[in-house]
Design a protein around this motif. Structure first.
Motif, mmCIF file in Angstrom:
data_model
loop_
_atom_site.group_PDB
_atom_site.id
_atom_site.type_symbol
_atom_site.label_atom_id
_atom_site.label_comp_id
_atom_site.label_asym_id
_atom_site.label_seq_id
_atom_site.Cartn_x
_atom_site.Cartn_y
_atom_site.Cartn_z
ATOM 1 N N GLY A 262 3.511 -2.897 -5.223
ATOM 2 C CA GLY A 262 3.344 -1.452 -5.151
ATOM 3 C C GLY A 262 4.517 -0.775 -4.474
ATOM 4 O O GLY A 262 5.666 -1.237 -4.537
ATOM 5 N N SER A 263 4.232 0.346 -3.794
ATOM 6 C CA SER A 263 5.296 1.098 -3.126
ATOM 7 C C SER A 263 5.931 0.310 -1.994
ATOM 8 O O SER A 263 7.070 0.574 -1.606
ATOM 9 C CB SER A 263 4.732 2.412 -2.577
ATOM 10 N N SER A 264 5.213 -0.686 -1.461
ATOM 11 C CA SER A 264 5.777 -1.525 -0.399
ATOM 12 C C SER A 264 6.907 -2.405 -0.912
ATOM 13 O O SER A 264 7.658 -2.966 -0.101
ATOM 14 C CB SER A 264 4.685 -2.402 0.218
ATOM 15 N N GLY A 265 7.037 -2.547 -2.217
ATOM 16 C CA GLY A 265 8.076 -3.365 -2.815
ATOM 17 C C GLY A 265 9.120 -2.560 -3.563
ATOM 18 O O GLY A 265 9.765 -3.075 -4.476
ATOM 19 N N ASP B 10 12.882 -1.846 -7.499
ATOM 20 C CA ASP B 10 12.076 -2.942 -6.972
ATOM 21 C C ASP B 10 12.921 -3.773 -6.014
ATOM 22 O O ASP B 10 14.085 -4.074 -6.301
ATOM 23 C CB ASP B 10 11.579 -3.834 -8.115
ATOM 24 N N ALA B 11 12.308 -4.149 -4.884
ATOM 25 C CA ALA B 11 13.097 -4.815 -3.846
ATOM 26 C C ALA B 11 12.215 -5.738 -3.007
ATOM 27 O O ALA B 11 11.008 -5.541 -2.894
ATOM 28 C CB ALA B 11 13.761 -3.773 -2.943
ATOM 29 N N GLY C 270 -13.504 -8.447 -5.477
ATOM 30 C CA GLY C 270 -13.885 -7.157 -6.035
ATOM 31 C C GLY C 270 -13.042 -6.780 -7.225
ATOM 32 O O GLY C 270 -12.143 -7.537 -7.648
ATOM 33 N N TYR C 271 -13.314 -5.584 -7.765
ATOM 34 C CA TYR C 271 -12.636 -5.098 -8.960
ATOM 35 C C TYR C 271 -12.330 -3.614 -8.785
ATOM 36 O O TYR C 271 -13.165 -2.852 -8.275
ATOM 37 C CB TYR C 271 -13.503 -5.307 -10.202
ATOM 38 N N ILE C 272 -11.139 -3.195 -9.205
ATOM 39 C CA ILE C 272 -10.746 -1.790 -9.107
ATOM 40 C C ILE C 272 -10.276 -1.298 -10.469
ATOM 41 O O ILE C 272 -9.803 -2.083 -11.302
ATOM 42 C CB ILE C 272 -9.648 -1.576 -8.048
ATOM 43 N N SER C 273 -10.383 0.002 -10.685
ATOM 44 C CA SER C 273 -10.028 0.576 -11.988
ATOM 45 C C SER C 273 -8.604 1.105 -12.035
ATOM 46 O O SER C 273 -8.086 1.419 -13.109
ATOM 47 C CB SER C 273 -10.993 1.713 -12.337
ATOM 48 N N ALA C 274 -7.952 1.244 -10.863
ATOM 49 C CA ALA C 274 -6.583 1.773 -10.790
ATOM 50 C C ALA C 274 -6.008 1.419 -9.422
ATOM 51 O O ALA C 274 -6.726 0.932 -8.540
ATOM 52 C CB ALA C 274 -6.576 3.295 -10.990
ATOM 53 N N ASP C 275 -4.711 1.651 -9.255
ATOM 54 C CA ASP C 275 -4.081 1.423 -7.953
ATOM 55 C C ASP C 275 -4.792 2.236 -6.870
ATOM 56 O O ASP C 275 -5.176 3.394 -7.093
ATOM 57 C CB ASP C 275 -2.612 1.844 -7.976
ATOM 58 N N ILE C 276 -4.943 1.654 -5.700
ATOM 59 C CA ILE C 276 -5.495 2.356 -4.540
ATOM 60 C C ILE C 276 -4.406 2.360 -3.480
ATOM 61 O O ILE C 276 -4.161 1.348 -2.818
ATOM 62 C CB ILE C 276 -6.782 1.686 -4.028
ATOM 63 N N GLY C 277 -3.719 3.489 -3.338
ATOM 64 C CA GLY C 277 -2.539 3.580 -2.489
ATOM 65 C C GLY C 277 -2.859 3.780 -1.021
ATOM 66 O O GLY C 277 -3.983 4.135 -0.647
ATOM 67 N N ALA D 289 -1.244 -2.086 3.465
ATOM 68 C CA ALA D 289 -0.825 -2.050 2.059
ATOM 69 C C ALA D 289 -1.942 -1.410 1.251
ATOM 70 O O ALA D 289 -3.039 -1.173 1.758
ATOM 71 C CB ALA D 289 -0.527 -3.455 1.535
ATOM 72 N N GLY D 290 -1.650 -1.121 0.006
ATOM 73 C CA GLY D 290 -2.678 -0.678 -0.916
ATOM 74 C C GLY D 290 -3.094 -1.830 -1.820
ATOM 75 O O GLY D 290 -2.646 -2.962 -1.662
ATOM 76 N N LEU D 291 -3.966 -1.525 -2.762
ATOM 77 C CA LEU D 291 -4.371 -2.505 -3.769
ATOM 78 C C LEU D 291 -3.801 -2.071 -5.118
ATOM 79 O O LEU D 291 -3.874 -0.894 -5.473
ATOM 80 C CB LEU D 291 -5.900 -2.592 -3.857
ATOM 81 N N THR D 292 -3.220 -3.008 -5.843
ATOM 82 C CA THR D 292 -2.636 -2.676 -7.141
ATOM 83 C C THR D 292 -3.517 -3.207 -8.265
ATOM 84 O O THR D 292 -4.080 -4.301 -8.168
ATOM 85 C CB THR D 292 -1.220 -3.260 -7.273
ATOM 86 N N TYR D 293 -3.611 -2.418 -9.319
ATOM 87 C CA TYR D 293 -4.431 -2.783 -10.478
ATOM 88 C C TYR D 293 -3.827 -3.974 -11.224
ATOM 89 O O TYR D 293 -4.535 -4.885 -11.649
ATOM 90 C CB TYR D 293 -4.568 -1.587 -11.410
ATOM 91 N N ALA D 294 -2.508 -3.962 -11.365
ATOM 92 C CA ALA D 294 -1.843 -5.042 -12.116
ATOM 93 C C ALA D 294 -2.015 -6.367 -11.384
ATOM 94 O O ALA D 294 -1.916 -6.444 -10.159
ATOM 95 C CB ALA D 294 -0.364 -4.728 -12.292
ATOM 96 N N ALA D 295 -2.279 -7.414 -12.146
ATOM 97 C CA ALA D 295 -2.484 -8.738 -11.559
ATOM 98 C C ALA D 295 -1.207 -9.222 -10.894
ATOM 99 O O ALA D 295 -0.107 -9.070 -11.428
ATOM 100 C CB ALA D 295 -2.919 -9.727 -12.628
#
Length: 600
Positions: A72-75, A90-91, A397-404, A443-449
């Motif tokens: 996510g934004s942390s990267g 990306d970094a 758990g499961y999320i439908s989109a990024d949770i920033g 950090a947040g949670l990202t939707y992409a695996a």
């Protein structure tokens, strides 16, 4: 405490417009270039040693055990383009950091790698699950020469920090591998962290790098306010002294030993005028420079110190700030999580033994992911991931989109507060609300695996990255007057200059008016709980983590609660909430983050 010789005003936030040493858009900071043509050569044409020797100083800070590329934004970092636009790059990731540092060292026989603290603590599962032994191993392989301690080095206390330095198996969890744990090959410096009983530093206060006839001293300190942002157990038996007084003290010690070239590694930082890592900090005009605590420190640290490597604020800057003698001095920070490194050239004058300040050059560089991975780092990551996999790969758990996790109020912060409220109600049905400190939302949670778990799946490892501190969920009673005071402490007292906005659980709403000053920024009449005004005389049951419950992060009123009840750790509460409120067919949507109305 500050002395008359060092007047300090830590709460002020000024932006400094500094005289530019570079024309146009610059990715490097330089004080000048006024040395002879042969100044940067190790030897002159007749084979004798030149008067001047360039020494490369590579530095980074706030790695926080991010061995794998942050998500996510942390990267990502923001890069300013020549036409004035910006783009995200990306970094990060130690496989790439190692390659970049090794490439940067090529052709530089005089090269030092130093860090500004928080190498460990608040780490992802691959490191945090093993008490950050993997990160120390990685830093050894990176050939880190020296680092200061940061506040997170004290998350597990001074004894655990000593173990990371000296080696040995964990006293509770034992050894993770047959080889045991050897400790850090590099010195941790803690000049301003004293044992209360002995009054002496708990680790080395300084260290001297030597090569042939070149000597450069390093002094390492963490922020004096470390006890305010670390759990009480982590700093028990320790005293944290003023950064300026400590650095000045040991600069004199080094000079008496014949060391005239000195670099301070300071785990305290500033707030740059731009979020782009490569903005020209020293350009004249509005919007240039940096503000925050590091400016006060840089203005008062003895001129004997030639450069300041800083950290803590997770921001990027390469700036000059005048020392007490009015001479420009380089102050750098490389953001966080291994996304950047700073390359500074220190020109050593063999005649004086000092750094020729007019020749100092510095620039931040992106740890891009378009270079080959360092095989030894890949092997290290694979080895520790294999050990962590049975725990880390478990879906929670499961999320439908990024949770920033960015902004005054973040979706991730709200989700954690909701989870703690739900857990609190299990412990005590009378629990009314929950509050979460923003700094604990790592950090947040990202939707992409991230691996093979599938898109939208939240693994235990990802949850661990969000909440790695192993705080407990605590319940306390507060009066309505106290609850209002807690909200006002977000923007007053210790938090007046840099507000810490607590993340509220569902049902708690209010207006934050940033056009006002101090405590007035929280509009008292707007505070509502489930639509009703706060009753000053009523008692409210509040869930927080144990860090906040002890008055941490500048919230003394949270340390005055009654009827304490201590529950499970906060990550378990989050995992339990996600499991109960989401499924593959009905994933959890990100909270709207609309509980606080912000007026700007």
């Amino acid at each position: 405490m500050p002395t008359a010789a060092h007047p300090r005003h830590r709460t002020r936030r000024r932006t400094y417009a500094l005289v530019s040493a570079i024309a146009g858009l610059a990715t490097a900071g330089a004080l000048a270039a006024a040395l002879p043509a042969q100044a940067h050569a190790e030897q002159s044409s007749d084979g004798r040693s030149s008067r001047y020797q360039d020494v490369q100083l590579l530095s980074f800070n706030d790695l926080h055990g991010n061995l794998e590329p942050p998500s996510g934004s942390s990267g990502r970092v923001t890069e300013l383009q020549p036409d004035g636009t910006t783009k995200s790059v990306d970094a990060g990731g130690v496989e790439y950091l190692a390659t970049h540092l090794r490439q940067a060292r090529a052709g530089h026989p005089y090269s030092i790698t130093a860090a500004g603290g928080d190498m460990v603590g608040a780490s992802p599962l691959i490191s945090g699950l093993f008490h950050d032994e993997p990160t120390i191993e990685a830093l050894n392989k990176l050939h880190l020469d020296v680092t200061s301690v940061g506040n997170h080095e004290f998350d597990e206390g001074a004894k655990e920090l000593a173990r990371l330095q000296n080696g040995g198996c964990h006293p509770t969890d034992g050894c993770y591998t047959d080889e045991g744990f050897a400790g850090a090959d590099f010195p941790y410096l803690a000049a301003n962290v004293l044992d209360e009983k002995t009054g002496t530093p708990i680790l080395k206060p300084y260290w001297v790098w030597k090569k042939k006839d070149v000597k450069i001293g390093f002094i390492g300190v963490t922020l004096e306010g470390t006890p305010d942002i670390v759990s009480a157990d982590g700093v028990k038996g320790l005293k944290f002294k003023d950064e300026v007084e400590t650095i000045d003290k040991y600069a004199k010690v080094l000079q008496r030993q014949g060391v005239q070239s000195i670099v301070a590694l300071i785990h305290e930082g500033g707030f740059p005028a731009s979020s782009s890592y490569n903005y020209d900090c020293d350009s004249p005009g509005a919007g240039s420079g940096i503000s925050g605590p590091i400016v006060d420190i840089a203005e008062h640290v003895t001129p004997a110190v030639d450069a300041l490597v800083t950290g803590h604020t997770h921001t990027a800057y390469v700036c000059t700030v005048d020392d007490p003698a009015g001479r420009p001095r380089m102050v750098t920070s490389a953001a966080s999580f291994g996304r950047l490194y700073t390359d500074t050239t220190l020109t050593y004058d063999r005649r004086t033994g000092d750094i020729a300040r007019t020749a100092v050059r510095s620039a931040n560089h992106v740890v891009t992911r378009d270079v080959p991975k360092a095989p030894d780092m890949t092997q290290l990551i694979d080895r520790w991931n294999t050990l962590a996999a049975p725990i880390g790969n478990r879906p929670i758990g499961y999320i439908s989109a990024d949770i920033g996790n960015t902004g005054n109020e973040s979706p991730m912060g709200d989700l954690i507060a909701d989870a703690q409220l739900a857990y609190g109600k299990e412990l005590d049905p009378g629990t009314d609300l929950a509050l979460m400190n923003p700094g604990g939302v790592r950090a947040g949670l990202t939707y992409a695996a991230k691996g093979g778990e599938g898109d939208g799946v939240v693994t235990y490892a990802e949850g661990f990255t969000v909440q790695p501190f192993a705080n407990t969920v605590n319940l306390q009673d507060f009066t309505g007057v106290q609850l209002i005071q807690v909200l006002k402490e977000q923007v007053s007292g210790a938090n007046a200059a840099a507000p810490k906005i607590l993340q509220p659980s569902a049902g708690l709403t209010y207006t934050l008016d940033l056009t006002k000053a101090g405590a007035d920024r929280v509009v008292t009449d707007s505070i509502r709980l489930n639509g009703a005004p706060i009753d000053p005389a009523a008692t409210y049951r509040v869930a927080t983590n144990s860090f906040l419950a002890g008055g941490g992060d500048g919230f003394p009123t949270l340390g005055q609660g009654t009827g304490d009840l201590v529950g499970t750790d906060d990550l378990a509460a989050l995992a339990q909430y996600l499991t109960a409120n989401s499924s593959a067919g009905s994933p959890l949507a990100p909270p709207a983050a609309d509980r606080i109305t912000v007026v700007q």
